[in-house]
Design a protein around this motif. Structure first.
Motif, PDB file in Angstrom:
ATOM      1  N   ASN A 154      -7.501  -2.144  -0.359  1.00 54.36           N
ATOM      2  CA  ASN A 154      -7.158  -2.149  -1.779  1.00 54.36           C
ATOM      3  C   ASN A 154      -8.358  -2.421  -2.692  1.00 54.36           C
ATOM      4  OD1 ASN A 154      -7.533  -4.852  -1.326  1.00 54.36           O
ATOM      5  ND2 ASN A 154      -5.448  -5.479  -1.807  1.00 54.36           N
ATOM      6  N   GLU A 155      -9.498  -2.786  -2.088  1.00 53.86           N
ATOM      7  CA  GLU A 155     -10.705  -3.015  -2.869  1.00 53.86           C
ATOM      8  C   GLU A 155     -11.661  -1.817  -2.837  1.00 53.86           C
ATOM      9  OE1 GLU A 155     -12.647  -6.688  -1.951  1.00 53.86           O
ATOM     10  OE2 GLU A 155     -10.762  -7.837  -1.916  1.00 53.86           O
ATOM     11  N   VAL A 156     -11.278  -0.788  -2.100  1.00 56.70           N
ATOM     12  CA  VAL A 156     -12.114   0.414  -2.025  1.00 56.70           C
ATOM     13  C   VAL A 156     -11.762   1.336  -3.190  1.00 56.70           C
ATOM     14  CG1 VAL A 156     -12.813   2.390  -0.641  1.00 56.70           C
ATOM     15  CG2 VAL A 156     -12.159   0.250   0.490  1.00 56.70           C
ATOM     16  N   LEU A 190       0.828  -1.202   0.000  1.00 53.84           N
ATOM     17  CA  LEU A 190       0.000   0.000   0.000  1.00 53.84           C
ATOM     18  C   LEU A 190       0.865   1.255   0.000  1.00 53.84           C
ATOM     19  CD1 LEU A 190      -2.827   1.439   0.428  1.00 53.84           C
ATOM     20  CD2 LEU A 190      -2.248   1.391   2.881  1.00 53.84           C
ATOM     21  N   LEU A 191       1.870   1.282   0.868  1.00 59.24           N
ATOM     22  CA  LEU A 191       2.707   2.462   1.030  1.00 59.24           C
ATOM     23  C   LEU A 191       3.544   2.761  -0.200  1.00 59.24           C
ATOM     24  CD1 LEU A 191       3.848   1.945   4.735  1.00 59.24           C
ATOM     25  CD2 LEU A 191       2.017   3.415   3.871  1.00 59.24           C
ATOM     26  N   ALA A 192       3.687   1.794  -1.081  1.00 54.76           N
ATOM     27  CA  ALA A 192       4.433   2.025  -2.325  1.00 54.76           C
ATOM     28  C   ALA A 192       3.596   2.803  -3.331  1.00 54.76           C
ATOM     29  CB  ALA A 192       4.868   0.693  -2.928  1.00 54.76           C
ATOM     30  N   GLN A 193       2.301   2.941  -3.061  1.00 54.56           N
ATOM     31  CA  GLN A 193       1.407   3.660  -3.960  1.00 54.56           C
ATOM     32  C   GLN A 193       1.331   5.132  -3.546  1.00 54.56           C
ATOM     33  OE1 GLN A 193      -2.421   1.635  -4.092  1.00 54.56           O
ATOM     34  NE2 GLN A 193      -1.427  -0.328  -3.732  1.00 54.56           N
ATOM     35  N   THR A 231     -13.209  -0.928   7.828  1.00 56.15           N
ATOM     36  CA  THR A 231     -12.851   0.079   6.832  1.00 56.15           C
ATOM     37  C   THR A 231     -13.953   1.139   6.773  1.00 56.15           C
ATOM     38  OG1 THR A 231     -11.622  -1.548   5.537  1.00 56.15           O
ATOM     39  CG2 THR A 231     -12.284   0.451   4.391  1.00 56.15           C
ATOM     40  N   TYR A 232     -13.545   2.396   6.582  1.00 57.53           N
ATOM     41  CA  TYR A 232     -14.478   3.521   6.558  1.00 57.53           C
ATOM     42  C   TYR A 232     -14.180   4.405   5.351  1.00 57.53           C
ATOM     43  CZ  TYR A 232     -14.834   2.315  11.550  1.00 57.53           C
ATOM     44  OH  TYR A 232     -15.002   1.661  12.741  1.00 57.53           O
ATOM     45  N   VAL A 233     -15.174   5.205   4.993  1.00 60.02           N
ATOM     46  CA  VAL A 233     -14.948   6.269   4.022  1.00 60.02           C
ATOM     47  C   VAL A 233     -15.192   7.591   4.743  1.00 60.02           C
ATOM     48  CG1 VAL A 233     -17.328   6.209   3.136  1.00 60.02           C
ATOM     49  CG2 VAL A 233     -15.502   7.220   1.759  1.00 60.02           C
ATOM     50  N   LEU A 234     -14.336   8.554   4.492  1.00 64.49           N
ATOM     51  CA  LEU A 234     -14.375   9.857   5.153  1.00 64.49           C
ATOM     52  C   LEU A 234     -14.426  10.964   4.109  1.00 64.49           C
ATOM     53  CD1 LEU A 234     -13.645  11.896   7.600  1.00 64.49           C
ATOM     54  CD2 LEU A 234     -11.297  11.540   6.868  1.00 64.49           C
ATOM     55  N   ARG A 235     -15.288  11.933   4.320  1.00 61.08           N
ATOM     56  CA  ARG A 235     -15.286  13.176   3.529  1.00 61.08           C
ATOM     57  C   ARG A 235     -15.058  14.307   4.517  1.00 61.08           C
ATOM     58  NH1 ARG A 235     -18.138  14.929  -1.246  1.00 61.08           N
ATOM     59  NH2 ARG A 235     -17.273  16.986  -1.783  1.00 61.08           N
ATOM     60  N   SER A 236     -13.995  15.051   4.315  1.00 66.11           N
ATOM     61  CA  SER A 236     -13.657  16.153   5.206  1.00 66.11           C
ATOM     62  C   SER A 236     -13.638  17.443   4.409  1.00 66.11           C
ATOM     63  CB  SER A 236     -12.290  15.919   5.851  1.00 66.11           C
ATOM     64  OG  SER A 236     -11.900  17.039   6.638  1.00 66.11           O
ATOM     65  N   ILE A 237     -14.487  18.391   4.817  1.00 65.09           N
ATOM     66  CA  ILE A 237     -14.646  19.657   4.101  1.00 65.09           C
ATOM     67  C   ILE A 237     -14.154  20.793   4.988  1.00 65.09           C
ATOM     68  CG2 ILE A 237     -16.320  21.194   3.006  1.00 65.09           C
ATOM     69  CD1 ILE A 237     -18.118  18.568   2.800  1.00 65.09           C
ATOM     70  N   SER A 238     -13.077  21.417   4.561  1.00 63.52           N
ATOM     71  CA  SER A 238     -12.475  22.526   5.309  1.00 63.52           C
ATOM     72  C   SER A 238     -12.505  23.757   4.408  1.00 63.52           C
ATOM     73  CB  SER A 238     -11.038  22.181   5.716  1.00 63.52           C
ATOM     74  OG  SER A 238     -10.464  23.224   6.476  1.00 63.52           O
ATOM     75  N   TYR A 239     -13.396  24.679   4.701  1.00 64.48           N
ATOM     76  CA  TYR A 239     -13.621  25.817   3.815  1.00 64.48           C
ATOM     77  C   TYR A 239     -12.370  26.668   3.626  1.00 64.48           C
ATOM     78  CZ  TYR A 239     -18.466  24.728   3.245  1.00 64.48           C
ATOM     79  OH  TYR A 239     -19.629  24.085   2.879  1.00 64.48           O
ATOM     80  N   ALA A 282     -10.319   6.814   2.151  1.00 62.74           N
ATOM     81  CA  ALA A 282     -10.673   5.496   2.675  1.00 62.74           C
ATOM     82  C   ALA A 282      -9.706   5.163   3.807  1.00 62.74           C
ATOM     83  CB  ALA A 282     -10.588   4.441   1.582  1.00 62.74           C
ATOM     84  N   LEU A 283     -10.248   4.642   4.914  1.00 67.26           N
ATOM     85  CA  LEU A 283      -9.450   4.327   6.105  1.00 67.26           C
ATOM     86  C   LEU A 283      -9.689   2.889   6.516  1.00 67.26           C
ATOM     87  CD1 LEU A 283     -10.801   7.270   8.267  1.00 67.26           C
ATOM     88  CD2 LEU A 283      -8.673   7.372   6.994  1.00 67.26           C
ATOM     89  N   ARG A 284      -8.647   2.240   7.003  1.00 67.90           N
ATOM     90  CA  ARG A 284      -8.829   0.920   7.620  1.00 67.90           C
ATOM     91  C   ARG A 284      -8.156   0.929   8.977  1.00 67.90           C
ATOM     92  NH1 ARG A 284     -10.846  -3.873   6.784  1.00 67.90           N
ATOM     93  NH2 ARG A 284      -9.921  -5.724   7.733  1.00 67.90           N
ATOM     94  N   LEU A 285      -8.926   0.667  10.027  1.00 67.31           N
ATOM     95  CA  LEU A 285      -8.365   0.592  11.368  1.00 67.31           C
ATOM     96  C   LEU A 285      -7.728  -0.781  11.529  1.00 67.31           C
ATOM     97  CD1 LEU A 285     -10.075   3.112  11.575  1.00 67.31           C
ATOM     98  CD2 LEU A 285     -10.724   2.429  13.894  1.00 67.31           C
ATOM     99  N   VAL A 286      -6.413  -0.813  11.424  1.00 66.38           N
ATOM    100  CA  VAL A 286      -5.665  -2.066  11.395  1.00 66.38           C
ATOM    101  C   VAL A 286      -5.739  -2.781  12.731  1.00 66.38           C
ATOM    102  CG1 VAL A 286      -3.397  -3.084  11.011  1.00 66.38           C
ATOM    103  CG2 VAL A 286      -4.127  -1.097   9.659  1.00 66.38           C
TER     104      VAL A 286
END
Length: 244
Positions: free
Chosen positions: A140-142, A63-66, A193-201, A209-213
């Motif tokens: 990797n499937e998200v 993953l980190l190579a991407q 695994t979660y999806v996050l949308r963060s809006i900072s004006y 996409a996040l995965r809590l390992v």
């Protein structure tokens, strides 16, 4: 004569003592340099404390190579950033992270927080966001094609302040869009695994996409992440500027 030598000896001892004290007294500039050195040392130690283990990095080497990916540790704010225990000098106590600035330091468009066993988004001013659970889906499937990710990605944030405030309240209590529950906070569960949308004006708007390992013994979480999309930063129109 004897008295003269006694006085002379006393004077010499006093002079010697004064010279030693002066030699031992550090200048303010020297003290300032020492403070800077200790801060650098402390910053290095805090980064080590926040870092995932080498085994974690090995496990996620592919993953980190991407591009636009990472592996971080989030600390529980109630443990490391409370009034009775400021364990770290880092602002926010390692409980926050920005996926655009790549820093744990709070106050620079932070996108996520860990507190009281929950992940949350939106912390200052008009900033807000949403989180949704994707279950045990491997990171990797998200993709943007995932149904829930697509819904979160299609969301269009308003720009007028009164409408933004209304959206803050809506996602604060939770709202359903196209059958998917979206909230500004969600339970943090290892292996999820979660999806996050963060809006900072005026700063950023990201879809991540996040995965809590795993959850560590101190309550911190190791989190693998990848940036799915970066939107143009929305510009806030203040209510008192409307019509100008």
């Amino acid at each position: 004569m004897k008295r003269f030598f006694v006085v002379l000896l006393a004077s010499l001892l006093a002079l010697l003592t004064t010279s030693i004290c002066l030699a031992q007294t550090k200048s303010r500039q020297e003290i300032l340099s020492e403070i800077a050195a200790k801060r650098t040392e402390l910053s290095t130690l805090e980064k080590q404390f926040l870092s995932p283990t080498e085994q974690d990095r090995t496990n996620f080497a592919e993953l980190l190579a991407q591009p636009d990916t990472g592996l971080i540790r989030l600390l529980p704010r109630e443990v490391f950033d409370n009034e009775s225990n400021k364990s770290l000098t880092l602002r926010g106590g390692g409980a926050y992270y920005s996926f655009t600035r790549l820093t744990h330091e709070y106050g620079y468009g932070s996108d996520i927080e860990l507190q009281q066993g929950k992940l949350s988004v939106g912390f200052a001013g008009c900033d807000y966001g949403m989180l949704a659970r994707l279950g045990a889906l491997p990171l990797n499937e998200v993709s943007l094609d995932h149904p829930v990710v697509a819904i979160v990605g299609r969301y269009k944030p308003p720009t007028i302040e009164s409408e933004v405030r209304a959206e803050q309240r809506r996602f604060g209590t939770g709202t359903t869009i196209e059958g998917v529950l979206l909230k500004e906070y969600i339970a943090a569960d290892a292996g999820t695994t979660y999806v996050l949308r963060s809006i900072s004006y005026d700063q950023s708007d990201v879809l991540v996409a996040l995965r809590l390992v795993r959850r560590d013994t101190d309550g911190s979480f190791i989190i693998a992440w990848k940036l799915l999309q970066k939107f143009p930063a929305p510009q806030l129109i203040r209510n008192n500027n409307q019509g100008n």
